[in-house]
Design an enzyme around this catalytic site. Structure first.
Site: not given
Lengths: 40, 147, 571
Positions: C219, C223, C375-377, C438-439
């Protein structure tokens, strides 16, 4: 370096945006929360 | 620190604590809990459905995830069944999601995940492996049929 | 600040080399989204299998490209902010480690010996070159911090005993202190678990401990990606719109809060795992809410800075001022603004989808579904990617002494990416509630009407996400044209390292916010408190047996195949 004219700038537009953002976040979060509660 | 920045921090914290409060309420009052550390339950080697109490419709399901199917991959239950679901894996990491329920568990070899679920509405609840587990991962699915 | 010879080559190659790999990474992303929609039915295309492509897509885009651009940007920003040259010797060591490591990992992935995805969860095991490559890349990225930037800062401090810690340098230092802290757990996982197992030195390892160590790193890794983008939002963006950074102390506070709260939150990736007690997961959920605070501070501070700029350009009213921002301007460096504003709009949705992920039992509804991909795109695939693409093009133009070519395309690119990724995000978020995982090579099963596993309720959303992906890739092609035009243009000026640096409107010095020590101490104490028991639990109570190695092709342990068949693993 304080410019008197400059520091009187009040970010009321940013405050409006920020509050709208928090409301949008609350709506999306609560919608997901409701799905979780319905699926319980 | 500028007062508008301070206000923004206070507002943000208020929203976050509001969210966190509802999360704790859901966990403690509504009993929507995430899996925890189970001591005293050893990973089983084969999957099966155990009838705990026919009348009260209470069942225990030992679900075994393996490359590349769930055992048992099809489970029949009566409407209103209350299920204690235990999940483990025989080889690599798998993931389990029972559609339209809050059952979402990782199957890690050597550990046991637990979830309690009630099937009130009859229908077919699809099970899908949602953690990559090799070449046939996308074929690894199952179903719970609630009559 | 002028730059010549070897250092110029290093900065330029730290942009161009990852960009070449990114072309493959983005192409594989397009193939994936087409496969997930069943537009490509087979699970292997152009000689690359779906999960091999997925590993390459994740590793190239999210580990190699990000790390290289962060090092290149940090090198340039530290050099420019401190007005001190970098140290060529140190930079060459870093360069060789990073490029060498990347080539090793690329070998393992391209030959299909590392189909383990970019999270490389055991018991699935990859070829040892994959692990050694990743470690070399990471170690190489830390070399400039310890042996170039810190000595440079100390020398700068001696010459400027009273000068304040420059904001961008503080940002770079917070980023790389975080990076150093989190490299420890993942190195332990790789060097003491995955590598020995991959080489056959040990029979079996503890997969739960490996996951806990990975997410101890995983995680805060986001950042490590995000903070360089925040440095650009604070130090460059206000200048681009003709305004000032609304509050320098707020920016510093946000950066330092990341130092405290970024690391002790990893269990929010492990909510659904048995073997870890719920109480500690709830504690990590609370700390994840606290790490959302500096992002809220950033949202407000950046909005206020944009408003300040818009007011200078005659912006009026509560909301009308937004129209005064230079969305399509190609004047001077203002083309760069489009990358930040498009990235910020995507990140607006990245924030809330991230808070839902982190919300303990809410995660049960979305864990490992397409929600997470959506989310992470918008985060690493949105704000971070666009900020990095923008700054790469900007730095390359300065380093080559040319104007950015095809500026129209350069400005169009982020908006196409924005539209595409927004459609992709909505499609993936909605499909998640129907259970879309996903995946997964869904085109070969769940999205194939002829398959017994067909899921009609996912079909539309999978196709919508493919449409979104295609538009985003169109934006990438527009960027590619401008990038190549700028790369091969004839130099017209001296190569320089410079950035449009913003001044701060509220600039009162707050000593606590320029001193890393107290924040670092609190951070380490919080990490120790938050991770000691979960790691103890992962090593003891949480798990009853260890696991042997597997590869992605055979449902039996690797050891068994080697002893029985004693033949090359069938490829």
């Amino acid at each position: 370096m304080h410019e008197t004219e400059e520091t009187r700038f009040v970010p009321k537009g940013a405050v409006a945006f920020f509050i709208a953002m928090l409301i949008l976040y609350a709506v999306i979060w609560l919608a997901t929360y409701m799905v979780m509660v319905v699926w319980r | 620190m500028d007062r508008f920045e301070k206000n923004a921090i206070v507002l943000a914290l208020a929203l976050l604590f509001f969210f966190f409060g509802l999360v704790v309420y859901a966990a403690k009052a509504l009993q929507i809990e995430v899996p925890t550390c189970l001591t005293g339950v050893n990973p089983f080697q084969e999957g099966r459905v155990i009838v705990l109490d026919e009348g009260a419709k209470r069942y225990q399901v030992n679900l075994l995830a393996r490359m590349w199917n769930f055992e048992p991959y099809e489970i029949r239950l009566p409407a209103g069944a209350k299920v204690d679901l235990y999940l483990t894996s025989r080889d690599v990491v798998h993931g389990l999601r029972i559609n339209y329920t809050n059952v979402n568990l990782m199957a890690i070899p050597g550990t046991v995940s637990y979830a309690r679920v009630r099937f009130d509405k009859p229908g077919v609840y699809s099970i899908v492996c949602h953690e990559y587990c090799g070449i046939n991962h996308h074929l690894m699915a199952g179903k719970i049929i609630v009559e | 600040m002028s730059i010549r010879g070897g250092l110029r080559f290093i900065l330029l190659s730290e942009i161009v080399f990852p960009f070449v790999l990114l072309i493959l990474g983005v192409t594989l992303g397009l193939l994936q989204v087409l496969q997930r929609a069943g537009i490509i039915k087979s699970t292997s295309y152009l000689g690359i299998e779906y999960y091999q492509g997925l590993t390459l897509h994740g590793t190239i885009n999210a580990i190699v490209f990000t790390t290289f651009i962060i090092v290149a940007f940090s090198n340039a920003m530290v050099m420019f902010s401190l007005k001190r040259s970098l140290k060529p010797g140190v930079q060459w060591v870093s360069w060789l480690l990073m490029v060498g490591g990347t080539l090793m990992a690329a070998y393992a992935m391209l030959t299909g010996k590392a189909n383990v995805l970019y999270t490389f969860y055991p018991p699935l095991i990859a070829h040892w070159t994959f692990y050694v490559g990743v470690v070399l890349l990471v170690v190489g990225s830390l070399v400039p911090f310890f042996f170039d930037w810190i000595p440079n800062y100390i020398a700068w401090r001696r010459e400027n005993p009273t000068g304040r810690f420059p904001l961008p340098v503080l940002g770079v230092f917070v980023t790389f202190i975080l990076w150093f802290i989190i490299v420890i757990p993942v190195s332990i996982e790789i060097l003491f678990q995955l590598l020995p197992l991959s080489l056959g030195w040990v029979e079996e390892i503890n997969p739960l401990l490996a996951r806990t160590l990975f997410w101890f790193f995983g995680h805060p890794l986001v950042y490590f990606w995000l903070l360089p983008a925040y440095i650009m939002l604070y130090s460059i963006l206000p200048k681009l719109v003709g305004g000032k950074l609304y509050s320098d102390p707020a920016a510093r506070l946000a950066l330092l809060l990341f130092l405290v709260f970024s690391v002790p939150v990893g269990l929010h990736h492990q909510y659904t795992e048995g073997g870890l007690s719920a109480g500690w997961k709830l504690w990590h959920a609370f700390l994840t809410f606290m790490v959302a605070l500096p992002s809220f501070i950033t949202a407000f501070t950046v909005a206020a800075s944009l408003e300040h700029g818009a007011r200078q350009r005659g912006g009026k009213g509560l909301f009308a001022w937004w129209a005064k921002l230079p969305y399509f301007s190609r004047e001077g460096d203002q083309w760069l603004f489009s990358y930040f504003i498009a990235g910020l709009l995507l990140f607006l949705f990245g924030g809330i989808t991230g808070i839902v992920n982190a919300s303990y039992n809410l995660n049960l509804a979305v864990h490992n579904t397409s929600w997470v991909v959506g989310h992470f795109h918008t985060t690493v695939g949105g704000l971070v990617t666009l900020a990095f693409l923008g700054i790469s093009l900007y730095m390359m133009a300065k380093l080559r002494g040319v104007e950015v070519k095809a500026k129209g395309l350069a400005v169009a690119a982020p908006y196409l990416w924005l539209i595409g990724m927004m459609v992709f995000e909505v499609a993936m978020s909605v499909a998640a509630f129907y259970g879309f995982p996903r995946r997964t090579a869904a085109g070969a099963s769940y999205i194939d009407p002829a398959s017994p596993l067909y899921h009609p309720e996912w079909y539309f959303w999978a196709h919508l996400s493919a449409g979104g992906g295609a538009i985003a890739v169109l934006g990438f092609v527009a960027y590619l044209v401008s990038f190549l035009g700028t790369l091969f243009a004839r130099p017209v000026r001296e190569p320089v390292v410079e950035f449009p640096m913003a001044e701060a409107l509220h600039d009162e010095p707050v000593p606590l916010l320029s001193n890393l020590r107290p924040w670092l101490t609190v951070s380490i104490l919080l990490i120790a408190f938050s991770y000691t028991y979960p790691i103890y639990e992962s090593m003891t109570k949480g798990i009853t047996a260890k696991s042997p190695a597997y590869n992605d092709r055979l449902p039996v342990p690797l050891k068994q195949t080697q002893t029985e068949a004693s033949a090359e693993i069938p490829r």
